[in-house]
Design an enzyme around this catalytic site. Structure first.
Site: not given
Length: 323
Positions: A173, A198, A266, A269, A292, A301
């Protein structure tokens, strides 16, 4: 993180509130930062969402709200807040985040035995339109890091290339790339980066030689001193690099290269994940590389890579050739 908390509390201090509610809000924000380890961006977003709701409540009630007012709220008050925000053209995704922040706050108040009001749980989350990531083609992503850029000085070009390679070559990110320090960068034989993403989730991300080379080149050209535990990427005046500058650089490059408007930092990514999947990488591996928390987040994806899935079907299904 301390600076971030101080900034949030300072911003919230400008909102008229009852003394008991002010104390509760400050305690909740401190809890988010110090105990839950939320990222600065998440804490700022939650604080902003709560601030907007409390400002609405002050206008709605006609006086600065206190804890007693929160205890008496019904579902209509929360729906009125969302309706006002929607009238101001706020998108569903932002409304859903606002409601999520309010739910988190009221759950915390209940756990702390401060007050109990579950009316916010009666309000349904706004429906968010299903969206699919929009990656660049392999050629489009590659063109960004070899472009003949004539509108910036050499060291700034080298800096931007290094950042973009971290996004496309390592799937970081932009906040993760800009939080790197020289002593954590993939240099001097280090080919793995220890990334904190995150929610404080940590992961190991391998770095390609081209990524390490781009970072080393930038560091050689950078006219400002770099300290081992300070920001790796600096702005023109020597301060920490703002994500907005990378966004602006991408805007200039996509116009120069004729890339679509979806070519954002982004998107690099997204391109990292999509191109790995197209090359046969396992979805679980991609999940780990992206950081994730849930596989369902990564599974989006597979919708991007339908061509590959159809090709696998054609090769594997025993009747595919005859259908």
């Amino acid at each position: 993180m301390t600076d971030t908390l101080d900034d949030i509390l300072t911003a919230d201090a400008e909102l008229p509130l009852g003394a008991d509610l002010r104390q509760a809000v400050d305690a909740w924000l401190t809890h988010l930062v110090n105990e839950r380890g939320q990222s600065p961006a998440t804490c700022e977003a939650y604080a902003r969402d709560l601030r907007q709701f409390l400002a609405f409540l002050k206008s709605h009630l006609g006086h600065p709200p206190c804890l007693g007012d929160l205890a008496r709220l019904d579902a209509k008050a929360f729906r009125a807040f969302l309706a006002k925000r929607r009238k101001a053209k706020v998108i569903s995704r932002s409304l859903a985040r606002s409601l999520s922040a309010l739910r988190t706050f009221f759950r915390w108040l209940e756990r702390e035995d401060t007050l109990k009001n579950r009316a916010v749980l009666q309000v349904a989350l706004p429906k968010i339109p299903h969206s699919v990531p929009k990656p660049l083609t392999i050629e489009g992503a590659a063109s960004l890091v070899v472009a003949d850029v004539t509108f910036e000085t050499e060291w700034i070009v080298a800096r931007d290339v290094a950042v973009m390679l971290l996004l496309y070559g390592a799937g970081l990110r932009i906040s993760e790339a800009l939080s790197l320090t020289p002593n954590k960068a993939p240099l001097d034989g280090r080919d793995v980066m220890h990334i904190k993403g995150k929610g404080g989730k940590e992961r190991l991300v391998p770095a390609l030689a081209i990524v390490s080379g781009a970072i080393a080149k930038y560091m050689r050209l950078c006219p400002h001193p770099l300290t081992p535990d300070g920001p790796l990427f600096l702005g023109a005046r020597g301060g920490p690099l703002s994500p907005r500058l990378i966004q602006l650089a991408m805007e200039k490059l996509r116009h120069q290269l004729g890339l679509p408007e979806t070519a954002t930092p982004h998107a690099l990514r997204h391109s990292f994940a999509t191109h790995l999947l197209s090359a046969g990488a396992d979805l679980r591996q991609i999940q780990e590389l992206l950081g994730h928390a849930s596989l369902s987040t990564t599974q989006v994806y597979t919708e991007v890579d339908r061509e590959r899935l159809l090709a696998v079907y054609d090769q594997a299904h025993p009747r595919a050739a005859r259908l």
